[in-house]
Design a protein around this motif. Structure first.
Motif, short mmCIF file in Angstrom:
data_model
loop_
_atom_site.label_atom_id
_atom_site.label_comp_id
_atom_site.label_asym_id
_atom_site.label_seq_id
_atom_site.Cartn_x
_atom_site.Cartn_y
_atom_site.Cartn_z
N PRO A 804 10.51 -15.04 5.25
CA PRO A 804 9.57 -13.92 5.14
C PRO A 804 9.94 -12.98 4.00
O PRO A 804 11.11 -12.67 3.79
CB PRO A 804 9.74 -13.21 6.50
N GLY A 805 8.93 -12.53 3.26
CA GLY A 805 9.18 -11.62 2.15
C GLY A 805 8.50 -10.28 2.35
O GLY A 805 7.40 -10.21 2.91
N ALA A 806 9.14 -9.20 1.91
CA ALA A 806 8.57 -7.84 1.92
C ALA A 806 7.94 -7.51 3.27
O ALA A 806 6.79 -7.08 3.37
CB ALA A 806 7.54 -7.68 0.80
N LEU A 807 8.71 -7.69 4.31
CA LEU A 807 8.19 -7.60 5.68
C LEU A 807 8.37 -6.21 6.27
O LEU A 807 9.25 -5.44 5.87
CB LEU A 807 8.92 -8.62 6.56
N VAL A 808 7.53 -5.91 7.26
CA VAL A 808 7.75 -4.78 8.15
C VAL A 808 8.45 -5.32 9.39
O VAL A 808 7.99 -6.28 10.00
CB VAL A 808 6.42 -4.11 8.54
N SER A 809 9.57 -4.71 9.75
CA SER A 809 10.29 -5.16 10.93
C SER A 809 10.23 -4.15 12.06
O SER A 809 10.41 -4.50 13.22
CB SER A 809 11.75 -5.44 10.59
N ASN A 810 9.97 -2.89 11.74
CA ASN A 810 9.98 -1.82 12.73
C ASN A 810 8.74 -0.95 12.53
O ASN A 810 8.72 -0.09 11.67
CB ASN A 810 11.25 -0.99 12.60
N MET A 811 7.72 -1.20 13.30
CA MET A 811 6.48 -0.45 13.13
C MET A 811 6.64 1.03 13.47
O MET A 811 5.90 1.87 12.97
CB MET A 811 5.37 -1.06 13.98
N THR A 812 7.62 1.37 14.29
CA THR A 812 7.79 2.78 14.64
C THR A 812 8.31 3.58 13.45
O THR A 812 7.92 4.74 13.25
CB THR A 812 8.75 2.95 15.84
N SER A 813 9.19 3.00 12.65
CA SER A 813 9.69 3.73 11.48
C SER A 813 8.78 3.53 10.27
O SER A 813 8.66 4.42 9.43
CB SER A 813 11.12 3.28 11.14
N ALA A 814 8.13 2.36 10.17
CA ALA A 814 7.23 2.11 9.04
C ALA A 814 5.96 2.94 9.15
O ALA A 814 5.35 3.28 8.14
CB ALA A 814 6.88 0.63 8.97
N TYR A 815 5.57 3.29 10.37
CA TYR A 815 4.31 4.00 10.62
C TYR A 815 4.21 5.28 9.79
O TYR A 815 3.19 5.57 9.19
CB TYR A 815 4.21 4.32 12.11
N SER A 816 5.28 6.04 9.75
CA SER A 816 5.26 7.29 8.99
C SER A 816 6.01 7.17 7.67
O SER A 816 6.55 8.15 7.15
CB SER A 816 5.83 8.45 9.82
N GLY A 817 6.03 5.96 7.12
CA GLY A 817 6.59 5.77 5.79
C GLY A 817 5.54 6.05 4.73
O GLY A 817 4.43 6.52 5.01
N ILE A 818 5.90 5.76 3.48
CA ILE A 818 5.03 6.04 2.33
C ILE A 818 4.80 4.73 1.57
O ILE A 818 5.73 3.95 1.36
CB ILE A 818 5.66 7.07 1.38
N ARG A 819 3.56 4.51 1.14
CA ARG A 819 3.28 3.46 0.17
C ARG A 819 3.46 4.09 -1.21
O ARG A 819 2.57 4.78 -1.71
CB ARG A 819 1.85 2.93 0.35
N TRP A 820 4.64 3.88 -1.79
CA TRP A 820 5.03 4.65 -2.96
C TRP A 820 4.15 4.38 -4.19
O TRP A 820 4.05 5.22 -5.08
CB TRP A 820 6.49 4.41 -3.29
N GLY A 821 3.53 3.22 -4.23
CA GLY A 821 2.66 2.94 -5.38
C GLY A 821 1.46 3.87 -5.44
O GLY A 821 1.04 4.28 -6.52
N SER A 822 0.91 4.21 -4.28
CA SER A 822 -0.26 5.10 -4.22
C SER A 822 0.09 6.49 -3.71
O SER A 822 -0.71 7.42 -3.85
CB SER A 822 -1.33 4.49 -3.31
N GLY A 823 1.28 6.62 -3.09
CA GLY A 823 1.65 7.89 -2.48
C GLY A 823 1.06 8.09 -1.10
O GLY A 823 1.29 9.11 -0.46
N LEU A 824 0.29 7.12 -0.60
CA LEU A 824 -0.37 7.26 0.69
C LEU A 824 0.61 7.13 1.85
O LEU A 824 1.51 6.30 1.80
CB LEU A 824 -1.44 6.19 0.86
N PRO A 825 0.42 7.93 2.91
CA PRO A 825 1.18 7.66 4.14
C PRO A 825 0.71 6.34 4.73
O PRO A 825 -0.44 5.96 4.58
CB PRO A 825 0.82 8.84 5.04
N ARG A 826 1.62 5.64 5.40
CA ARG A 826 1.31 4.31 5.92
C ARG A 826 0.58 4.33 7.26
O ARG A 826 0.21 3.29 7.79
CB ARG A 826 2.60 3.50 6.06
#
Length: 939
Positions: A804-826
């Protein structure tokens, strides 16, 4: 040599030799086919910039290898004679800066016929070895090798080369002329000023022009005009206009040259200052541009808008900051788009706040404070503000000049920043999203829409909190929008809203949409020129609908739904703004069951669609010669490269006119077929099974599964052999693997379980055929595919190895992360789109936990190869770290590659090659029993 470079070269050599030793031997004096090797990638060529001459007698295209020097090909379609010329190496995209989105690939270069089809002009890039030599010498960007211009005589094939050409233009009509702008001469290149001096300079960097050459291709005569910064040849080739910027500045200005005489350039406006944004109207009877001539001495000079009637001697001032109606405290934007309405009666421009002045005294670093304030009332969160900072600095607001009345009207401002005018410029649609900006990244994007009268600037409310675009009919009588279920129009005369599709008995929203968001439409073909009909798509058919709601019928007479064929309109004239209802319509057709494709012909108010051609191939939409009934297209299967084809409007004969990769004939490939299966909920789905060439159903083959979402519509897609961050199906099939790509359907709230319910039955449907080695099934996917793999290996031991590449493993922590390319909250991704949870973390905490593979890491028994880069601009790379650390602590066999500085996918070719080799070694070890490579054995 650096150790990393040495190891990489050794790795390439070992893999190349191992593949070569496995190749078939020579039989009966003939070379048998061999498997693809990693060394085959560089020379593999793509076809780019393909086009027909105006009269349809010649074809030109560029052949661009993945790494190496390309060539341009000109072909006489009547006799098959070809002329070729080297075009050097296309530039690689610049690697992304840390925290920035990846750069887009640069264009392949210009390729253009003259209107009389006597000449072909094309960009020649520097040769690959020339570029490598300059990089080794660490030359500055301005001293790197420059592009050239190739001028090919289509009668003799003789090619003249002009060095150091920035860009060129060939007129659409008229005689064989070319205008080209040269790079600065050596004596014009000045060394950079010391850092201290640069810091004191005005922030507005001065640009100087270079020589502009107008060349008559027939007699090879040339005229040179110095100090040109911008230029434009009129469509009829009679006038060359250019903006000059000289070091003396006295000769700065905009000049017009009559191309058929030797008369000197005529000054339309001249004097110190900057002249830019040369813009013709559609008929090219008038020109507009901006200049700061009258304010050139100011530290922050203001621009004025100028207008030139092509019959007039000089240009006249049209708009300045003192013009009646011009907003106070604004200036004419240097970066704002300038455009004429289609009828030439209105001229649009942009206004903006004045540029911020540079501080008189720059602080030293010790005195600077660097901090971000994340304020809960901000419209955009800080990362979005940073990504959008340059856009906001360059933002301009649309205004219009009514040329006959010489009336200026400001249309857009901070309260309504986006304005889209009708073709004639009478009306405009304005959008105000201020009330909904805080919903970006949480909910959908909304705006309040207004109808704007461009003669007064008055605004009339149209739609409140609207999601999705609103578009104009050709004459501006109607505004068209989709509400998630149906198509609707707004009559601009009285504001009446009419639903066009709610009573038609079929769905115009995507029927297989399975994420918790508003379903998108299938799109539309456009309007007839008289605005009598709008042509709308359902899943299969095209509907001919009257915008006043008076009637609707299927233009394709229901054939699409009956035969499961998707019909879509092909626009052969790229400049057409509407559909000519009097002419036959070309429709591309694709069978949803077999994925065969082809073309039909139909008419507005006509009878049944007429079938022209259908085949088990993927046909691309054709392009048409400007003045001849000659069509250019391509067709592919998994085993057939999409070489170029020419045909007539009836498609009676398809003539192959290119052979981009003849080396393919000596390579083992594979064949693709559709597999039908049902998931565990009984939903019928498809998958693509790719078998090696010379497949033997009595043998047992290793199989790699590749997943994302729905992939089966790519059945006839040809896969170029190339390195990357995912498996290459052509390479693996060539080297004896089965490759399987099953579709996945989702239940909202259970994305991981949905994948499991589809992928396992899909695999079993292939295993049941008896030719799969059940102990040698691997799986690979990237991003969303990577997440699903990470989840599935916590639930099943079906896979011998997984990558698997560039995966999300923890939706609880990824939920309030940032998509840094656009600056959008996830957050939006989990609530509304791909991750399909369907709500927030506090609404559905158990869904987030149950779908997060890291919380079930102790169940994993499958060896994993992970890829997650530290500059990932979509999925925060700590997601990969979380999974890796959990698996490592549990003593699971896991490897993770981080290619330093790379974003969500690998961009640097050296890294792509490296990972492609390691990925093969990983699967070869677990699925074919090959020895472990050193990096797996020792790290």
């Amino acid at each position: 040599m650096r150790p990393g470079v040495k190891k990489f070269r050794e790795l390439m050599l070992v893999v190349f030799l191992s593949v070569s030793l496995l190749s078939p031997v020579t039989l009966a004096g003939q070379s048998a086919k061999r498997p693809l090797a990693h060394s085959d990638y560089d020379a593999w060529r793509s076809i780019q910039s393909q086009q027909l001459s105006r009269d349809g007698k010649f074809l030109a295209y560029a052949l661009v290898p993945q790494d190496g020097d390309g060539e341009v090909v000109a072909r006489n379609l009547a006799d098959g004679k070809e002329w070729r010329h080297s075009t050097g190496k296309r530039p690689d995209p610049a690697p992304p800066a840390p925290g920035q989105p990846p750069a887009f690939a640069p264009p392949a270069g210009q390729v253009a016929f003259t209107a009389d089809a006597r000449w072909l002009l094309f960009t020649i890039f520097p040769a690959r070895e020339e570029i490598r030599r300059a990089k080794k010498q660490k030359k500055r960007p301005e001293d790197m090798p420059k592009n050239s211009l190739g001028i090919m005589n289509l009668t003799t094939g003789e090619t003249a080369r002009v060095d150091n050409v920035k860009r060129f233009q060939v007129p659409e009509e008229g005689p064989s002329l070319v205008a080209y702008l040269l790079e600065p001469k050596a004596e014009e290149k000045k060394p950079d000023a010391p850092t201290e001096e640069r810091g004191r300079r005005d922030s507005r960097k001065k640009e100087y022009g270079t020589d502009l050459v107008l060349r008559n291709l027939a007699d090879k005569s040339e005229r040179t005009f110095p100090d040109a910064l911008e230029f434009s040849l009129s469509k009829d080739a009679r006038t060359l206009v250019y903006a000059a910027s000289s070091r003396s500045e006295d000769t700065n200005g905009v000049y017009a040259v009559a191309t058929s005489t030797a008369d000197p350039p005529r000054s339309l406006l001249a004097g110190k200052g900057k002249y830019t944004r040369l813009t013709w109207d559609d008929k090219q009877t008038q020109l507009a541009f901006i200049s700061d001539r009258d304010d050139a001495a100011a530290k922050q000079p203001h621009f004025k808008l100028y207008h030139w009637d092509r019959q007039a001697a000089t240009a006249t001032e049209l708009v300045s900051t003192s013009t009646a109606g011009f907003p106070q405290g604004r200036v004419i934007s240097e970066r704002g788009q300038i455009s004429f309405s289609l009828d030439g009666g209105k001229l649009f421009l942009g206004t903006a706040l004045p540029p911020r002045a540079e501080p008189e005294e720059e602080l030293i670093d010790d005195d600077k404070v660097t901090a971000d304030l994340w304020h809960w009332k901000d419209d955009y969160i800080q990362p979005m503000q940073k990504v959008r900072a340059e856009q906001e600095r360059n933002r301009s607001y649309r205004a219009v000049v009514h040329l006959k009345e010489k009336k200026f009207v400001q249309l857009a401002d901070e309260t309504m920043s986006e304005v889209t005018a009708t073709q004639d410029g009478r009306l405009a649609l304005g959008a105000d999203d201020r009330a909904y900006r805080r919903l970006i990244g949480i909910d959908a994007n909304y705006a309040d829409y207004y109808l704007v009268d461009t003669s007064t600037g008055n605004r009339k409310p149209l739609r409140e909190k609207h999601q999705g675009p609103i578009s104009w009919s050709p004459g501006g009588k109607y505004a068209l929008f989709f509400d998630g279920r149906d198509w609707n129009v707004i009559s601009t005369a009285d504001g009446k809203v009419v639903s066009l599709t709610k009573n038609l008995g079929v769905s115009f929203s995507q029927e297989d949409h399975d994420s918790p968001s508003v379903s998108p439409s299938y799109g539309n073909a456009g309007w007839t020129a008289d605005e009598k009909y709008i042509l709308l798509y359902d899943r299969y058919d095209i509907w001919q609908v009257a915008p006043d709601g008076s009637g609707a019928k299927t233009l394709t007479d229901g054939v699409g739904r009956k035969e499961k064929i998707e019909f879509r309109y092909v626009r052969l004239d790229p400049d057409a703004r509407s559909i000519d209802a009097a002419r036959p319509l070309l429709l591309r057709a694709e069978n949803e069951v077999t994925r065969d494709s082809g073309f039909y012909r139909d008419k507005v108010n006509g009878g049944l669609p007429e079938r022209l051609i259908m085949a088990a191939k993927n046909f691309t939409n054709p392009s048409k010669a400007k003045a001849a009934d000659v069509l250019l297209l391509s067709a592919s299967t998994f085993n057939e490269f999409p070489d170029l084809l020419v045909t007539g409007p009836d498609f009676k004969e398809l003539k192959k006119v290119s052979d981009a990769n003849p080396q393919k004939e000596k390579l083992l490939w594979g064949a693709a077929e559709l597999v039908h299966f049902k998931n565990t909920d009984g939903v019928p789905l498809d998958g693509i099974l790719i078998k090696p060439e010379n497949f033997d159903p009595k043998k047992k083959y290793p199989m790699i599964v590749y997943i994302y979402e729905r992939l089966s519509d790519g059945l006839h897609r040809f896969v170029d052999p190339r390195p990357g961050h995912s498996i290459n199906a052509a390479f693996y099939a060539s080297n004896g693997y089965l490759v399987f790509m099953p579709d996945i359907a989702y239940t909202v709230g259970y994305p991981g379980q949905s994948a499991l319910k589809c992928v396992l039955p899909a695999i079993q449907s292939v295993v049941d055929r008896g030719f799969v080695d059940e102990q040698a099934i691997g799986i690979q996917g990237h991003s969303w595919g990577g997440y699903q793999i990470a989840y599935m290996v916590t639930q099943t031991n079906r896979f011998r190895a997984a990558a698997p590449g560039a995966l999300v493993s923890n939706m609880t922590s990824a939920y309030s992360g940032i998509r840094w390319g656009s600056g959008l909250p996830r957050q939006f991704q989990y609530e509304r789109t791909q991750s399909r949870i369907g709500g927030s973390l506090w609404e559905y905490p158990m869904r987030f936990l149950e779908n997060s593979p890291v919380f079930r890491a102790d169940r994993v028994q499958t060896p994993l190869l992970m890829l997650h880069n530290d500059n990932d601009d979509a999925v925060p790379w700590y997601q990969g770290i979380e999974y890796y650390l959990a698996l490592r602590r549990l003593g699971k066999e896991v490897y993770m590659f981080n290619y330093n500085g790379e974003p969500h996918g690998l961009r640097r070719r050296a890294n792509q090659k490296d990972y492609t080799i390691r990925l093969q070694q990983f699967f070869d070890h677990f699925l074919k029993g090959a020895a472990k490579p050193e990096w797996m054995e020792k790290g």
